[in-house]
Design an enzyme around this catalytic site. Structure first.
Site, PDB file in Angstrom:
ATOM      1  N   PHE A 158     -11.149  -2.947  54.087  1.00  0.00           N
ATOM      2  CA  PHE A 158     -11.690  -3.957  53.159  1.00  0.00           C
ATOM      3  C   PHE A 158     -10.819  -5.200  53.053  1.00  0.00           C
ATOM      4  O   PHE A 158     -11.269  -6.247  52.625  1.00  0.00           O
ATOM      5  CB  PHE A 158     -11.866  -3.338  51.762  1.00  0.00           C
ATOM      6  CG  PHE A 158     -10.593  -3.327  50.942  1.00  0.00           C
ATOM      7  CD1 PHE A 158     -10.201  -4.454  50.222  1.00  0.00           C
ATOM      8  CD2 PHE A 158      -9.769  -2.209  50.907  1.00  0.00           C
ATOM      9  CE1 PHE A 158      -9.021  -4.456  49.483  1.00  0.00           C
ATOM     10  CE2 PHE A 158      -8.593  -2.201  50.171  1.00  0.00           C
ATOM     11  CZ  PHE A 158      -8.216  -3.337  49.462  1.00  0.00           C
ATOM     12  N   LYS A 182     -18.507  -0.475  62.299  1.00  0.00           N
ATOM     13  CA  LYS A 182     -18.772  -0.059  60.926  1.00  0.00           C
ATOM     14  C   LYS A 182     -17.730  -0.752  60.053  1.00  0.00           C
ATOM     15  O   LYS A 182     -16.597  -0.309  59.928  1.00  0.00           O
ATOM     16  CB  LYS A 182     -18.644   1.461  60.762  1.00  0.00           C
ATOM     17  CG  LYS A 182     -19.184   1.910  59.413  1.00  0.00           C
ATOM     18  CD  LYS A 182     -18.539   3.165  58.879  1.00  0.00           C
ATOM     19  CE  LYS A 182     -17.245   2.919  58.168  1.00  0.00           C
ATOM     20  NZ  LYS A 182     -17.311   2.115  56.925  1.00  0.00           N
ATOM     21  N   GLU A 185     -17.325  -0.512  53.807  1.00  0.00           N
ATOM     22  CA  GLU A 185     -18.495  -0.470  52.927  1.00  0.00           C
ATOM     23  C   GLU A 185     -18.236  -1.266  51.652  1.00  0.00           C
ATOM     24  O   GLU A 185     -19.125  -1.502  50.859  1.00  0.00           O
ATOM     25  CB  GLU A 185     -18.854   0.990  52.598  1.00  0.00           C
ATOM     26  CG  GLU A 185     -17.822   1.775  51.793  1.00  0.00           C
ATOM     27  CD  GLU A 185     -16.692   2.371  52.660  1.00  0.00           C
ATOM     28  OE1 GLU A 185     -16.435   1.860  53.770  1.00  0.00           O
ATOM     29  OE2 GLU A 185     -16.060   3.360  52.201  1.00  0.00           O
ATOM     30  N   ARG A 186     -16.966  -1.710  51.484  1.00  0.00           N
ATOM     31  CA  ARG A 186     -16.652  -2.422  50.252  1.00  0.00           C
ATOM     32  C   ARG A 186     -16.839  -3.937  50.394  1.00  0.00           C
ATOM     33  O   ARG A 186     -16.881  -4.651  49.402  1.00  0.00           O
ATOM     34  CB  ARG A 186     -15.218  -2.105  49.838  1.00  0.00           C
ATOM     35  CG  ARG A 186     -15.097  -0.616  49.515  1.00  0.00           C
ATOM     36  CD  ARG A 186     -13.836  -0.302  48.812  1.00  0.00           C
ATOM     37  NE  ARG A 186     -12.825   0.214  49.711  1.00  0.00           N
ATOM     38  CZ  ARG A 186     -11.621   0.579  49.320  1.00  0.00           C
ATOM     39  NH1 ARG A 186     -11.272   0.447  48.070  1.00  0.00           N
ATOM     40  NH2 ARG A 186     -10.761   1.058  50.186  1.00  0.00           N
ATOM     41  N   SER A 235      -6.378   2.958  56.114  1.00  0.00           N
ATOM     42  CA  SER A 235      -5.343   3.772  55.470  1.00  0.00           C
ATOM     43  C   SER A 235      -4.862   4.913  56.365  1.00  0.00           C
ATOM     44  O   SER A 235      -5.511   5.269  57.351  1.00  0.00           O
ATOM     45  CB  SER A 235      -5.907   4.357  54.178  1.00  0.00           C
ATOM     46  OG  SER A 235      -6.947   5.254  54.511  1.00  0.00           O
ATOM     47  N   CYS A 290      -1.744  -5.467  54.853  1.00  0.00           N
ATOM     48  CA  CYS A 290      -0.930  -4.433  55.488  1.00  0.00           C
ATOM     49  C   CYS A 290       0.448  -4.985  55.821  1.00  0.00           C
ATOM     50  O   CYS A 290       1.394  -4.246  56.007  1.00  0.00           O
ATOM     51  CB  CYS A 290      -1.594  -3.927  56.753  1.00  0.00           C
ATOM     52  SG  CYS A 290      -1.691  -5.189  58.016  1.00  0.00           S
ATOM     53  N   GLU A 390       2.470   3.537  49.714  1.00  0.00           N
ATOM     54  CA  GLU A 390       1.996   2.149  49.834  1.00  0.00           C
ATOM     55  C   GLU A 390       1.228   1.829  48.551  1.00  0.00           C
ATOM     56  O   GLU A 390       0.245   2.499  48.233  1.00  0.00           O
ATOM     57  CB  GLU A 390       1.062   2.033  51.050  1.00  0.00           C
ATOM     58  CG  GLU A 390       0.573   0.619  51.296  1.00  0.00           C
ATOM     59  CD  GLU A 390      -0.435   0.536  52.441  1.00  0.00           C
ATOM     60  OE1 GLU A 390      -1.277   1.445  52.568  1.00  0.00           O
ATOM     61  OE2 GLU A 390      -0.368  -0.443  53.211  1.00  0.00           O
TER      62      GLU A 390
HETATM   63  P1  NAD Z   1      -9.609   2.899  54.242  1.00  0.00           P
HETATM   64  O1  NAD Z   1      -8.928   3.835  55.141  1.00  0.00           O
HETATM   65  O2  NAD Z   1     -10.005   3.370  52.888  1.00  0.00           O
HETATM   66  O3  NAD Z   1     -10.950   2.365  54.938  1.00  0.00           O
HETATM   67  C1  NAD Z   1     -10.940   1.920  56.289  1.00  0.00           C
HETATM   68  C2  NAD Z   1     -12.198   2.431  56.971  1.00  0.00           C
HETATM   69  O4  NAD Z   1     -12.133   3.855  57.074  1.00  0.00           O
HETATM   70  C3  NAD Z   1     -13.456   2.084  56.218  1.00  0.00           C
HETATM   71  O5  NAD Z   1     -14.408   1.639  57.141  1.00  0.00           O
HETATM   72  C4  NAD Z   1     -13.833   3.387  55.535  1.00  0.00           C
HETATM   73  O6  NAD Z   1     -15.220   3.562  55.440  1.00  0.00           O
HETATM   74  C5  NAD Z   1     -13.237   4.459  56.410  1.00  0.00           C
HETATM   75  N1  NAD Z   1     -12.700   5.595  55.638  1.00  0.00           N
HETATM   76  C6  NAD Z   1     -12.102   5.543  54.432  1.00  0.00           C
HETATM   77  N2  NAD Z   1     -11.658   6.763  54.066  1.00  0.00           N
HETATM   78  C7  NAD Z   1     -11.983   7.600  55.059  1.00  0.00           C
HETATM   79  C8  NAD Z   1     -11.776   9.004  55.280  1.00  0.00           C
HETATM   80  N3  NAD Z   1     -11.140   9.766  54.386  1.00  0.00           N
HETATM   81  N4  NAD Z   1     -12.235   9.525  56.419  1.00  0.00           N
HETATM   82  C9  NAD Z   1     -12.863   8.781  57.327  1.00  0.00           C
HETATM   83  N5  NAD Z   1     -13.081   7.444  57.170  1.00  0.00           N
HETATM   84  C10 NAD Z   1     -12.651   6.863  56.060  1.00  0.00           C
HETATM   85  O7  NAD Z   1      -8.702   1.605  54.145  1.00  0.00           O
HETATM   86  P2  NAD Z   1      -8.907   0.375  53.174  1.00  0.00           P
HETATM   87  O8  NAD Z   1      -8.546   0.794  51.802  1.00  0.00           O
HETATM   88  O9  NAD Z   1     -10.231  -0.232  53.412  1.00  0.00           O
HETATM   89  O10 NAD Z   1      -7.822  -0.638  53.745  1.00  0.00           O
HETATM   90  C11 NAD Z   1      -6.503  -0.682  53.270  1.00  0.00           C
HETATM   91  C12 NAD Z   1      -5.560   0.069  54.178  1.00  0.00           C
HETATM   92  O11 NAD Z   1      -5.645  -0.465  55.492  1.00  0.00           O
HETATM   93  C13 NAD Z   1      -4.107  -0.079  53.776  1.00  0.00           C
HETATM   94  O12 NAD Z   1      -3.468   1.143  53.927  1.00  0.00           O
HETATM   95  C14 NAD Z   1      -3.565  -1.093  54.757  1.00  0.00           C
HETATM   96  O13 NAD Z   1      -2.184  -1.025  54.981  1.00  0.00           O
HETATM   97  C15 NAD Z   1      -4.334  -0.742  55.974  1.00  0.00           C
HETATM   98  N6  NAD Z   1      -4.378  -1.842  56.917  1.00  0.00           N
HETATM   99  C16 NAD Z   1      -3.612  -1.735  58.029  1.00  0.00           C
HETATM  100  C17 NAD Z   1      -3.585  -2.774  58.941  1.00  0.00           C
HETATM  101  C18 NAD Z   1      -2.718  -2.677  60.152  1.00  0.00           C
HETATM  102  O14 NAD Z   1      -2.914  -3.454  61.072  1.00  0.00           O
HETATM  103  N7  NAD Z   1      -1.788  -1.740  60.203  1.00  0.00           N
HETATM  104  C19 NAD Z   1      -4.364  -3.919  58.729  1.00  0.00           C
HETATM  105  C20 NAD Z   1      -5.164  -3.969  57.595  1.00  0.00           C
HETATM  106  C21 NAD Z   1      -5.166  -2.915  56.690  1.00  0.00           C
END
Ligand code: NAD
Length: 497
Positions: A158, A182, A185-186, A235, A290, A390
């Site tokens: 997101f 995909k 969703e947020r 994440s 991130c 984090e």
């Molecule tokens: P998130 O993991 O909640 O969501 C990311 C994607 O994964 C979404 O499309 C979501 O639908 C899906 N998802 C969420 N939980 C899931 C699960 N348990 N099983 C399968 N799929 C799932 O992440 P977020 O909250 O949207 O984004 C923030 C996180 O992303 C932070 O931890 C941040 O550090 C990380 N991030 C990392 C980078 C990088 O390059 N390292 C860049 C941007 C964000």
């Protein structure tokens, strides 16, 4: 050009399948609220199995012709795509601010950093060059090509609703793959706008398809036999899961995950610049980057700078992202706000000092928003929860070290590895860091995003040369064309010596 967001009286986010925007037939929806007001913005469908199957079938069919288009054709589409994005920067930013909450100017930055990947992909004919070698053996030619994989997929977070989809889509498709994405969703609005722009740039139907949803959509991508590779950003929990499930199914997976980026402050640094950079990198985007510099280690006399750090952080203006002169906006959801506030409290409970407390902030006119003011915890120790997890909010945790070596020891003991920075005027000290007097050392697209350790799973990174390597496989052709006709009297059965 008609855009998805805001033009329909029914607030639903559409799917994008085979070049068409489609209303989902699902019965399950995810409500998306404006983080500054908590008013309903749109309803995001959890795509049905049939819709997701249709997206992959469309991508599979499109691959047959798309993979055979000339690389110059694909390059031309990128040129047009980058131009359309540039023209629509403001409307993209407005959508990001509405759905994600960051300030308009920061939302433009979100688009710009993705746009730079598109621009880099305009040089795909050079990036995708294979290899050969003159004189490898008499009359023998060996040539290697970088060829596409087939249907590929992106699963994005997101916090950068435009930038991260633009880490996957342009690289995947200019290499000749098709893509199913995909988005989070947020806040899927920016991704929808981008694929519409891509179509306007001449990208044929089926080359990029968008599905929506949460876990079921992720599982579908991890399991579908026609999907050859997955780019994930998000994440740790989701990233490890997707890496494991996708890899088990024989897919190539790159997984960029969470972080805890440290900034080391040396007393010989330029104080003015360091404190400004620290405040900008810790609290910008409400700490939801991130690469946010969420942890600072003050070495020796630099600890005396803490009161001034507080003073600067206090001056930041927290408000809705569309209000002019706002420094940062709300966090994504009430749940995120609750979690961040709990982590702040855990620091206090474990003995940290709350130098600046941003909890309980109420913003006039946006009383229902998910706001947290800038927060600084000092005297933080590595065993505390607020250090280990984090936080992903506007919270800077500060540690103290007597020497640079001690600071480096703390950093190296931390499981994450996205980016670390040092603030110093000493060139010799700075050599040990990936960010030097630069608080957020995100590599530009001609390089690759090289997170490591607990922040990454996979072999090849996002965008740049490594992105092209991720989205291609090497095919090597060996051919023998004799200069003169040589006839062998007998079959050669042994290996040549
Ligand atoms: P998130 O993991 O909640 O969501 C990311 C994607 O994964 C979404 O499309 C979501 O639908 C899906 N998802 C969420 N939980 C899931 C699960 N348990 N099983 C399968 N799929 C799932 O992440 P977020 O909250 O949207 O984004 C923030 C996180 O992303 C932070 O931890 C941040 O550090 C990380 N991030 C990392 C980078 C990088 O390059 N390292 C860049 C941007 C964000």
């Amino acid at each position: 050009m008609k855009r998805f967001y805001g033009v329909s009286s029914i607030p639903t986010t559409k799917l994008f399948i085979n070049g068409k925007t489609v209303e989902s037939q699902t019965t399950e929806w995810i409500d998306l609220y404006n983080p500054a007001t908590n008013e309903l913005v749109t309803r995001v469908p959890k795509s049905t199995k049939a819709e997701m199957d249709a997206a992959v079938s469309s991508a599979k069919e499109a691959f047959k012709s798309w993979s055979k288009t000339s690389i110059l054709t694909r390059q031309q589409i990128m040129f047009k795509f980058q131009n359309i994005i540039r023209q629509n920067m403001k409307s993209l930013a407005e959508n990001i601010t509405l759905e994600q909450g960051k300030t308009l100017i920061d939302a433009e930055g979100d688009v710009l950093r993705g746009l730079q990947v598109v621009e880099h992909c305009c040089s795909i004919p050079t990036l995708q060059l294979g290899e050969t070698l003159a004189g490898v053996a008499k009359d023998l030619d060996i040539v290697s090509y970088r060829v596409p994989l087939g249907v590929t997929a992106g699963i994005t977070p997101f916090n950068f609703p435009a930038m991260v989809p633009l880490w996957t889509i342009p690289v995947a498709i200019t290499c000749g793959n098709t893509h199913v994405i995909k988005p989070s969703e947020r806040d899927p609005g920016a991704c929808m706008m981008l694929v519409e722009m891509l179509q306007e740039a001449g990208c044929p139907p089926g080359v990029v398809n968008v599905i929506h949803g949460a876990h079921a959509a992720v599982d579908f991508i991890c399991d579908h036999p026609d999907i050859k590779a997955i780019s994930f950003v998000g994440s740790d929990t989701a990233g490890k899961y997707i890496y494991e499930r996708g890899s088990k199914n024989g897919k190539r997976v790159q997984s960029n995950m969470g972080a805890k980026n440290h900034g080391v402050v040396m007393a010989d640094a330029n104080k003015e610049n360091t404190l400004n950079q620290l405040v900008g990198a810790a609290f910008g985007a409400a700490g939801q980057r991130c690469m946010a510099l969420s942890t600072a280690i003050f070495v020796g006399e630099a600890n005396d700078w803490l009161p001034e750090l507080k003073n600067r952080a206090q001056q930041l203006k927290v408000n809705a992202g569309n209000v002019p002169a706002t420094d940062f906006g709300p966090v994504i959801s009430p749940e995120a706000k609750k979690r961040i506030e709990e982590l702040i409290q855990s620091g206090v409970d474990e003995g940290a000092k709350l130098l600046l407390d941003g909890r309980g902030l109420v913003v006039k006119g946006y009383e229902k928003g998910n706001f947290i003011g800038p927060t600084i915890l000092t005297n933080v120790k590595p065993n505390m929860r607020c250090y280990k997890e984090e936080i992903f909010g506007p919270v800077l945790v500060c540690l103290s070290a007597d020497t640079l070596d001690e600071a480096i020891e703390i950093i190296n003991s931390n499981p994450y590895g996205n980016g670390t920075a040092i603030f110093t005027n000493n060139g010799a000290t700075s050599r040990k860091f990936v960010g030097v007097n630069v608080p957020i050392p995100v590599p530009l697209p001609m390089f690759s995003f090289t997170g490591s350790r607990g922040s990454f799973r996979g072999d090849t990174h996002f965008y740049g040369k490594q992105g092209v390597h991720f989205y291609t496989q090497v095919k090597t052709v060996t051919q023998l064309w004799r200069d003169s006709d040589v006839t062998h009297s007998k079959a050669a059965v042994a290996m040549p010596v």
